[in-house]
Each structure stands twice: as C-alpha cells, then as structure tokens.
Design a protein around this motif. Sequence first.
Motif, PDB file in Angstrom:
ATOM      1  N   HIS A   1       0.833  -1.154  -0.052  1.00  0.00           N
ATOM      2  CA  HIS A   1      -0.056  -0.066  -0.057  1.00  0.00           C
ATOM      3  C   HIS A   1       0.993   1.328  -0.185  1.00  0.00           C
ATOM      4  O   HIS A   1       2.172   1.178  -0.088  1.00  0.00           O
ATOM      5  CB  HIS A   1      -0.806   0.059   1.325  1.00  0.00           C
ATOM      6  CG  HIS A   1      -2.090  -1.095   0.994  1.00  0.00           C
ATOM      7  ND1 HIS A   1      -3.318  -0.698   0.121  1.00  0.00           N
ATOM      8  CD2 HIS A   1      -2.284  -2.228   1.514  1.00  0.00           C
ATOM      9  CE1 HIS A   1      -3.999  -1.729   0.248  1.00  0.00           C
ATOM     10  NE2 HIS A   1      -3.427  -2.783   0.873  1.00  0.00           N
ATOM     11  N   HIS A   2       0.248   2.517   0.070  1.00  0.00           N
ATOM     12  CA  HIS A   2       1.145   3.732  -0.077  1.00  0.00           C
ATOM     13  C   HIS A   2       2.279   3.840   0.699  1.00  0.00           C
ATOM     14  O   HIS A   2       2.197   3.364   2.139  1.00  0.00           O
ATOM     15  CB  HIS A   2       0.102   4.771   0.379  1.00  0.00           C
ATOM     16  CG  HIS A   2       0.495   6.224  -0.129  1.00  0.00           C
ATOM     17  ND1 HIS A   2       1.770   6.634   0.067  1.00  0.00           N
ATOM     18  CD2 HIS A   2      -0.161   6.978  -0.970  1.00  0.00           C
ATOM     19  CE1 HIS A   2       1.780   7.963  -0.432  1.00  0.00           C
ATOM     20  NE2 HIS A   2       0.761   8.129  -0.958  1.00  0.00           N
TER      21      HIS A   2
ATOM     22  N   PHE B   1      12.490   5.490  -8.006  1.00  0.00           N
ATOM     23  CA  PHE B   1      11.377   5.388  -8.916  1.00  0.00           C
ATOM     24  C   PHE B   1      10.151   4.905  -8.273  1.00  0.00           C
ATOM     25  O   PHE B   1      10.319   3.685  -7.825  1.00  0.00           O
ATOM     26  CB  PHE B   1      11.631   4.755 -10.117  1.00  0.00           C
ATOM     27  CG  PHE B   1      12.788   5.606 -10.846  1.00  0.00           C
ATOM     28  CD1 PHE B   1      12.800   6.808 -11.573  1.00  0.00           C
ATOM     29  CD2 PHE B   1      14.230   5.027 -10.590  1.00  0.00           C
ATOM     30  CE1 PHE B   1      14.098   7.412 -12.345  1.00  0.00           C
ATOM     31  CE2 PHE B   1      15.117   5.678 -11.445  1.00  0.00           C
ATOM     32  CZ  PHE B   1      15.111   6.792 -12.168  1.00  0.00           C
ATOM     33  N   VAL B   2       9.010   5.314  -8.538  1.00  0.00           N
ATOM     34  CA  VAL B   2       7.877   4.682  -8.067  1.00  0.00           C
ATOM     35  C   VAL B   2       6.808   4.693  -9.103  1.00  0.00           C
ATOM     36  O   VAL B   2       6.495   5.623  -9.779  1.00  0.00           O
ATOM     37  CB  VAL B   2       7.079   5.693  -6.812  1.00  0.00           C
ATOM     38  CG1 VAL B   2       6.037   4.970  -6.350  1.00  0.00           C
ATOM     39  CG2 VAL B   2       8.075   5.682  -5.569  1.00  0.00           C
ATOM     40  N   ASN B   3       6.365   3.392  -9.384  1.00  0.00           N
ATOM     41  CA  ASN B   3       5.052   3.380 -10.249  1.00  0.00           C
ATOM     42  C   ASN B   3       3.781   2.764  -9.477  1.00  0.00           C
ATOM     43  O   ASN B   3       3.776   1.893  -9.188  1.00  0.00           O
ATOM     44  CB  ASN B   3       5.608   2.227 -11.236  1.00  0.00           C
ATOM     45  CG  ASN B   3       4.661   2.025 -12.584  1.00  0.00           C
ATOM     46  OD1 ASN B   3       3.582   2.891 -12.550  1.00  0.00           O
ATOM     47  ND2 ASN B   3       4.705   1.087 -13.160  1.00  0.00           N
ATOM     48  N   GLY B   4       2.884   3.937  -9.418  1.00  0.00           N
ATOM     49  CA  GLY B   4       1.500   3.345  -8.785  1.00  0.00           C
ATOM     50  C   GLY B   4       0.577   3.221  -9.956  1.00  0.00           C
ATOM     51  O   GLY B   4      -0.199   4.125 -10.203  1.00  0.00           O
ATOM     52  N   VAL B   5       0.250   1.893  -9.963  1.00  0.00           N
ATOM     53  CA  VAL B   5      -0.880   1.619 -11.164  1.00  0.00           C
ATOM     54  C   VAL B   5      -1.911   0.600 -10.362  1.00  0.00           C
ATOM     55  O   VAL B   5      -2.692   0.242 -11.250  1.00  0.00           O
ATOM     56  CB  VAL B   5      -0.187   0.820 -12.061  1.00  0.00           C
ATOM     57  CG1 VAL B   5       0.821   1.729 -13.143  1.00  0.00           C
ATOM     58  CG2 VAL B   5       0.688  -0.273 -11.846  1.00  0.00           C
ATOM     59  N   SER B   6      -2.374   0.920  -9.182  1.00  0.00           N
ATOM     60  CA  SER B   6      -3.004  -0.044  -8.569  1.00  0.00           C
ATOM     61  C   SER B   6      -4.664   0.498  -8.681  1.00  0.00           C
ATOM     62  O   SER B   6      -5.329  -0.483  -8.472  1.00  0.00           O
ATOM     63  CB  SER B   6      -2.778  -0.269  -7.079  1.00  0.00           C
ATOM     64  OG  SER B   6      -2.878   0.879  -6.359  1.00  0.00           O
ATOM     65  N   GLY B   7      -4.631   1.689  -8.918  1.00  0.00           N
ATOM     66  CA  GLY B   7      -6.255   2.466  -9.124  1.00  0.00           C
ATOM     67  C   GLY B   7      -6.273   3.210 -10.452  1.00  0.00           C
ATOM     68  O   GLY B   7      -5.310   2.905 -11.169  1.00  0.00           O
TER      69      GLY B   7
ATOM     70  N   ASN C   1       3.553   8.697 -10.337  1.00  0.00           N
ATOM     71  CA  ASN C   1       5.142   8.130 -10.665  1.00  0.00           C
ATOM     72  C   ASN C   1       5.971   9.105 -10.005  1.00  0.00           C
ATOM     73  O   ASN C   1       6.764   9.559 -10.590  1.00  0.00           O
ATOM     74  CB  ASN C   1       5.015   7.923 -12.081  1.00  0.00           C
ATOM     75  CG  ASN C   1       4.136   6.992 -12.773  1.00  0.00           C
ATOM     76  OD1 ASN C   1       3.775   6.038 -12.230  1.00  0.00           O
ATOM     77  ND2 ASN C   1       3.837   7.305 -14.009  1.00  0.00           N
ATOM     78  N   PRO C   2       6.185   9.241  -8.737  1.00  0.00           N
ATOM     79  CA  PRO C   2       6.873  10.082  -7.963  1.00  0.00           C
ATOM     80  C   PRO C   2       8.543   9.690  -8.475  1.00  0.00           C
ATOM     81  O   PRO C   2       8.923   8.458  -8.598  1.00  0.00           O
ATOM     82  CB  PRO C   2       6.783   9.973  -6.658  1.00  0.00           C
ATOM     83  CG  PRO C   2       5.651   9.261  -6.493  1.00  0.00           C
ATOM     84  CD  PRO C   2       5.105   8.479  -7.821  1.00  0.00           C
ATOM     85  N   ILE C   3       9.494  10.503  -8.320  1.00  0.00           N
ATOM     86  CA  ILE C   3      10.939  10.160  -8.409  1.00  0.00           C
ATOM     87  C   ILE C   3      11.601  10.963  -7.400  1.00  0.00           C
ATOM     88  O   ILE C   3      11.137  12.195  -6.966  1.00  0.00           O
ATOM     89  CB  ILE C   3      11.311  10.746  -9.853  1.00  0.00           C
ATOM     90  CG1 ILE C   3      10.737  10.102 -10.903  1.00  0.00           C
ATOM     91  CG2 ILE C   3      12.933  10.902  -9.937  1.00  0.00           C
ATOM     92  CD1 ILE C   3      10.946  10.657 -12.210  1.00  0.00           C
TER      93      ILE C   3
ATOM     94  N   ALA D   1       6.863  14.658  -8.366  1.00  0.00           N
ATOM     95  CA  ALA D   1       5.957  13.972  -9.114  1.00  0.00           C
ATOM     96  C   ALA D   1       5.658  14.468 -10.438  1.00  0.00           C
ATOM     97  O   ALA D   1       5.904  15.445 -10.534  1.00  0.00           O
ATOM     98  CB  ALA D   1       4.566  13.423  -8.141  1.00  0.00           C
ATOM     99  N   THR D   2       4.740  13.791 -11.398  1.00  0.00           N
ATOM    100  CA  THR D   2       4.349  14.322 -12.547  1.00  0.00           C
ATOM    101  C   THR D   2       3.246  15.454 -12.408  1.00  0.00           C
ATOM    102  O   THR D   2       2.524  15.657 -13.371  1.00  0.00           O
ATOM    103  CB  THR D   2       3.839  13.080 -13.334  1.00  0.00           C
ATOM    104  OG1 THR D   2       2.910  12.497 -12.912  1.00  0.00           O
ATOM    105  CG2 THR D   2       5.134  12.433 -13.676  1.00  0.00           C
TER     106      THR D   2
END
Length: 132
Positions: free
Chosen positions: A54-55, A76-82, A99-101, A119-120
Amino acid sequence: MPNQTPEIVSEAASFAVWDGRMGYGQVIARDAMAWAVGAAKRHGVAVHGLRNTHHIGRVGAYGEIVAKSGLVSVHFVNGVSGPPAVAPFRGREGRLSTNPICIAVPGTATTAPIILDFATSRIASRQSARGS
C-alpha cells in the motif's frame, strides 16, 4: 493488510526484489531501505525492487534515510493499482499515475543533503484536474 512480513522474491548480493504482500507500505518500505543501505555499504551499490504494498508515503523520506547514511540514491515509484489520478497538462480527467521520483545526495559536515523529490503533478489526486 496489517502485520504483513515482506517476502524476498529474489536476492543476490546487492540486488533484491521484495513482495510486500499488500502490507502497510511505510513499514515495509523502511525495512526495504534498511536492506538496501546495508547492501550498498557492503557491496558499493544496491538495486532494490519493492512490489505489492500500500502507499509508502513521501518518497523523499526514503531518500533522506539513504543520504543520512552517506549514500546517493535514486528512487522511482510506479503506482498503478487504481484508476489514473493525474490529468496531463491542460487535461480535465486523470490519465496518468503520479509516478514520483526522488534523487538524494548526502551533505557534508557544513552542508545539508540535497533531496530532489517530485511527481508528475502539482497534486496527485483527481482534484488536480479541476484546479489546473
């Protein structure tokens, strides 16, 4: 899920992939960072992947942990769960994950560490589309 212990899926000296078993991200990510810092100090470099949590909170917090250890880090973080939460430039609806960096460089005895944490989006939520 509470009380999850991460599973090390693959590990070889300075490389590891962990599965967080959908546990509390901030707890599991701190354990993962402790492993990565230890591996980097032993081997000169560490590459670490963490999945299924989770987060994890603010990514810069993990860069700060590494910088305090005297090491440089790139996260690098790829958050694609939702569903997508970030609207692209001039967009009205979410189309992207945030997608935070984070890049962290330790300081010296007289200077503070440099922590680049972004983040973006301005705000990583659906509300950012309304505010833009």
